[in-house]
Design an enzyme around this catalytic site. Structure first.
Site, PDB file in Angstrom:
ATOM      1  N   SER A   1     -11.605  29.110   5.206  1.00 39.60           N
ATOM      2  CA  SER A   1     -12.713  30.057   5.332  1.00 39.60           C
ATOM      3  C   SER A   1     -13.073  30.656   3.976  1.00 39.60           C
ATOM      4  O   SER A   1     -12.209  31.143   3.250  1.00 39.60           O
ATOM      5  CB  SER A   1     -12.340  31.182   6.293  1.00 39.60           C
ATOM      6  OG  SER A   1     -12.157  30.693   7.593  1.00 39.60           O
TER       7      SER A   1
ATOM      8  N   HIS B 117     -14.607  37.950   7.356  1.00 38.40           N
ATOM      9  CA  HIS B 117     -13.411  37.991   8.193  1.00 38.40           C
ATOM     10  C   HIS B 117     -12.134  37.720   7.405  1.00 38.40           C
ATOM     11  O   HIS B 117     -11.035  38.018   7.873  1.00 38.40           O
ATOM     12  CB  HIS B 117     -13.533  37.035   9.386  1.00 38.40           C
ATOM     13  CG  HIS B 117     -13.360  35.592   9.060  1.00 38.40           C
ATOM     14  ND1 HIS B 117     -14.410  34.712   8.899  1.00 38.40           N
ATOM     15  CD2 HIS B 117     -12.248  34.846   8.867  1.00 38.40           C
ATOM     16  CE1 HIS B 117     -13.954  33.511   8.637  1.00 38.40           C
ATOM     17  NE2 HIS B 117     -12.637  33.553   8.610  1.00 38.40           N
TER      18      HIS B 117
ATOM     19  N   ASP C 143     -21.120  37.291   8.093  1.00 43.27           N
ATOM     20  CA  ASP C 143     -19.729  36.969   7.745  1.00 43.27           C
ATOM     21  C   ASP C 143     -19.587  36.637   6.261  1.00 43.27           C
ATOM     22  O   ASP C 143     -18.912  35.684   5.889  1.00 43.27           O
ATOM     23  CB  ASP C 143     -19.212  35.806   8.596  1.00 43.27           C
ATOM     24  CG  ASP C 143     -17.698  35.661   8.523  1.00 43.27           C
ATOM     25  OD1 ASP C 143     -17.023  36.671   8.274  1.00 43.27           O
ATOM     26  OD2 ASP C 143     -17.196  34.531   8.691  1.00 43.27           O
TER      27      ASP C 143
END
Length: 396
Positions: free
Chosen positions: A242, A130, A164
């Site tokens: 992230s 992402h 992801d």
């Protein structure tokens, strides 16, 4: 006459004159000066002033000999951070401008990444999918030893939406550290956890937050149809973290920071992809650019989401409370070739009960392409089985 009356003439006659007062001051000053001249040499011979000078010199010497000391703080956490911090980089997603009349590239978002491999002139970085989703190009910001950074272009070797994860390739110039992967299967609740990344962008690059492992394994829904196993931690994970590293006290990467629950009144709920789960995905992304997965070739619907009237049409026994309804079966797929039909209800795979489509996919994706699985299902209210030979699913 009152008690506070006085005779003014008496006081006027007794008051001394100003000239007498000035004369008295002069005489006193002269006498004081003579006494000083007489007694200073005597006190000096007795060593009084020498003693005071020595005390002042000693005090001055003590002040000049004083030292500034510093305390060097070392702990397992600081040592772990120093070991892996240089391997945590920034990742920038560069996309096209929203202005239809502009061809400029703009930064769409930032995240973090971990350098995990270095071969000659190339280095590999793992991050979240992402972070780079929808990119026109990707840049990696490498921290340097002089508190500066170096921005290099990155090539996307592969990515996987379901887990992801994404792998990037960069030039190795400027790369000084490579992270070491640990064992996420050996984690225990309560042991220290260190999150390193770039929260809110490059201005807070390589920020370190510390907490504990809240749970070594949680299963959470990442989409409406997919669930995944994650490490839960209370170490602060914010936007920009992230793709960064979750590290143990040995300085080993045990997880890849991925997400947090950000709701009003909720604190300390961060999640990371276990590195033991990530490593085989990473290898497939390096070698193939995607993750080959088996598939059945069916469209699914959770039984619990159906209305009671629909349950009656399926003629399920009262003992069946959970399962997955097959809405449609695509032609020439593994499920079709095994005789699976629309309106069948799957309740188990290889004897492992499945309560919903998320659990079914989670178990299915752990199987090998070409292997056989046995589906336990109900058809028109009767229990039966079907053996499916799994094929590789389309990349889409």
């Amino acid at each position: 006459m009152g008690y506070y009356s006085h005779n003014d003439n008496y006081y006027n006659n007794r008051r001394p004159s100003r000239r007498s007062f000035v004369f008295l001051c002069i005489v006193s000053a002269v006498i004081g000066g003579l006494i000083t001249l007489l007694f200073v040499p005597l006190l000096n011979r007795l060593g009084y002033f020498q003693q005071n000078n020595e005390e002042q010199q000693q005090a001055s010497q003590q002040f000049s000999n004083s030292k500034t000391t510093s305390v060097k703080v070392n702990s397992q956490i600081t040592e772990a951070v120093n070991k892996v911090r240089s391997a945590v980089v920034g990742v920038e997603n560069i996309g096209s401008s929203d202005d239809p009349f502009s061809n400029e590239n703009v930064k769409q978002g930032t995240g973090s990444g971990i350098i995990f491999q270095k071969n000659n002139d190339k280095a590999l970085v793992v991050t979240n999918y992402h972070v780079i989703e929808g990119n026109k190009k990707v840049q990696v910001v490498i921290p340097l030893s002089n508190d500066k950074s170096k921005t290099v272009q990155a090539k996307v070797l592969g990515y996987d939406r379901i887990t992801d994860l994404a792998v990037l390739e960069i030039a190795s110039a400027g790369v000084t550290e490579v992270a070491q992967f640990g064992n996420s299967d050996s984690l225990q609740a309560g042991e220290p956890a260190i999150a390193i990344g770039n929260p809110l962008g490059p201005q807070f690059s390589q920020s370190v937050t510390v907490g504990v492992i809240s749970s070594p394994k949680r299963t959470i829904d990442v989409t409406e149809t997919n669930a995944t196993d994650v490490i839960q931690t209370d170490a602060a994970i914010n936007p920009g973290n992230s793709g960064g590293a979750l590290v143990n006290v040995a300085g080993q990467v045990i997880g890849i920071n991925s997400l947090k629950i950000a709701e009003s009144g909720v604190e300390g709920l961060g999640f990371a992809i276990p590195v033991n789960d990530a490593q085989p995905i990473i290898e497939q992304l390096i070698n193939q650019g995607h993750v080959p997965r088996p598939y059945l070739g069916v469209q699914l619907y959770d039984l619990q989401e159906m209305l009671p009237s629909a349950w009656n049409e399926l003629k399920l026994p009262t003992s069946v409370q959970n399962g997955v309804l097959i809405k449609t079966v695509d032609a020439n797929t593994p499920a079709a070739q095994a005789g699976v039909k629309s309106r069948d209800v799957i309740v188990a795979m290889n004897g492992q009960s499945v309560a919903n489509s998320s659990e079914l996919r989670k178990y299915l994706y752990k199987q090998k392409i070409g292997s056989k699985v046995t589906l336990t299902l109900y058809r028109e209210g009767k229990k039966t089985t079907a053996t499916v030979t799994l094929a590789e699913g389309p990349q889409s």
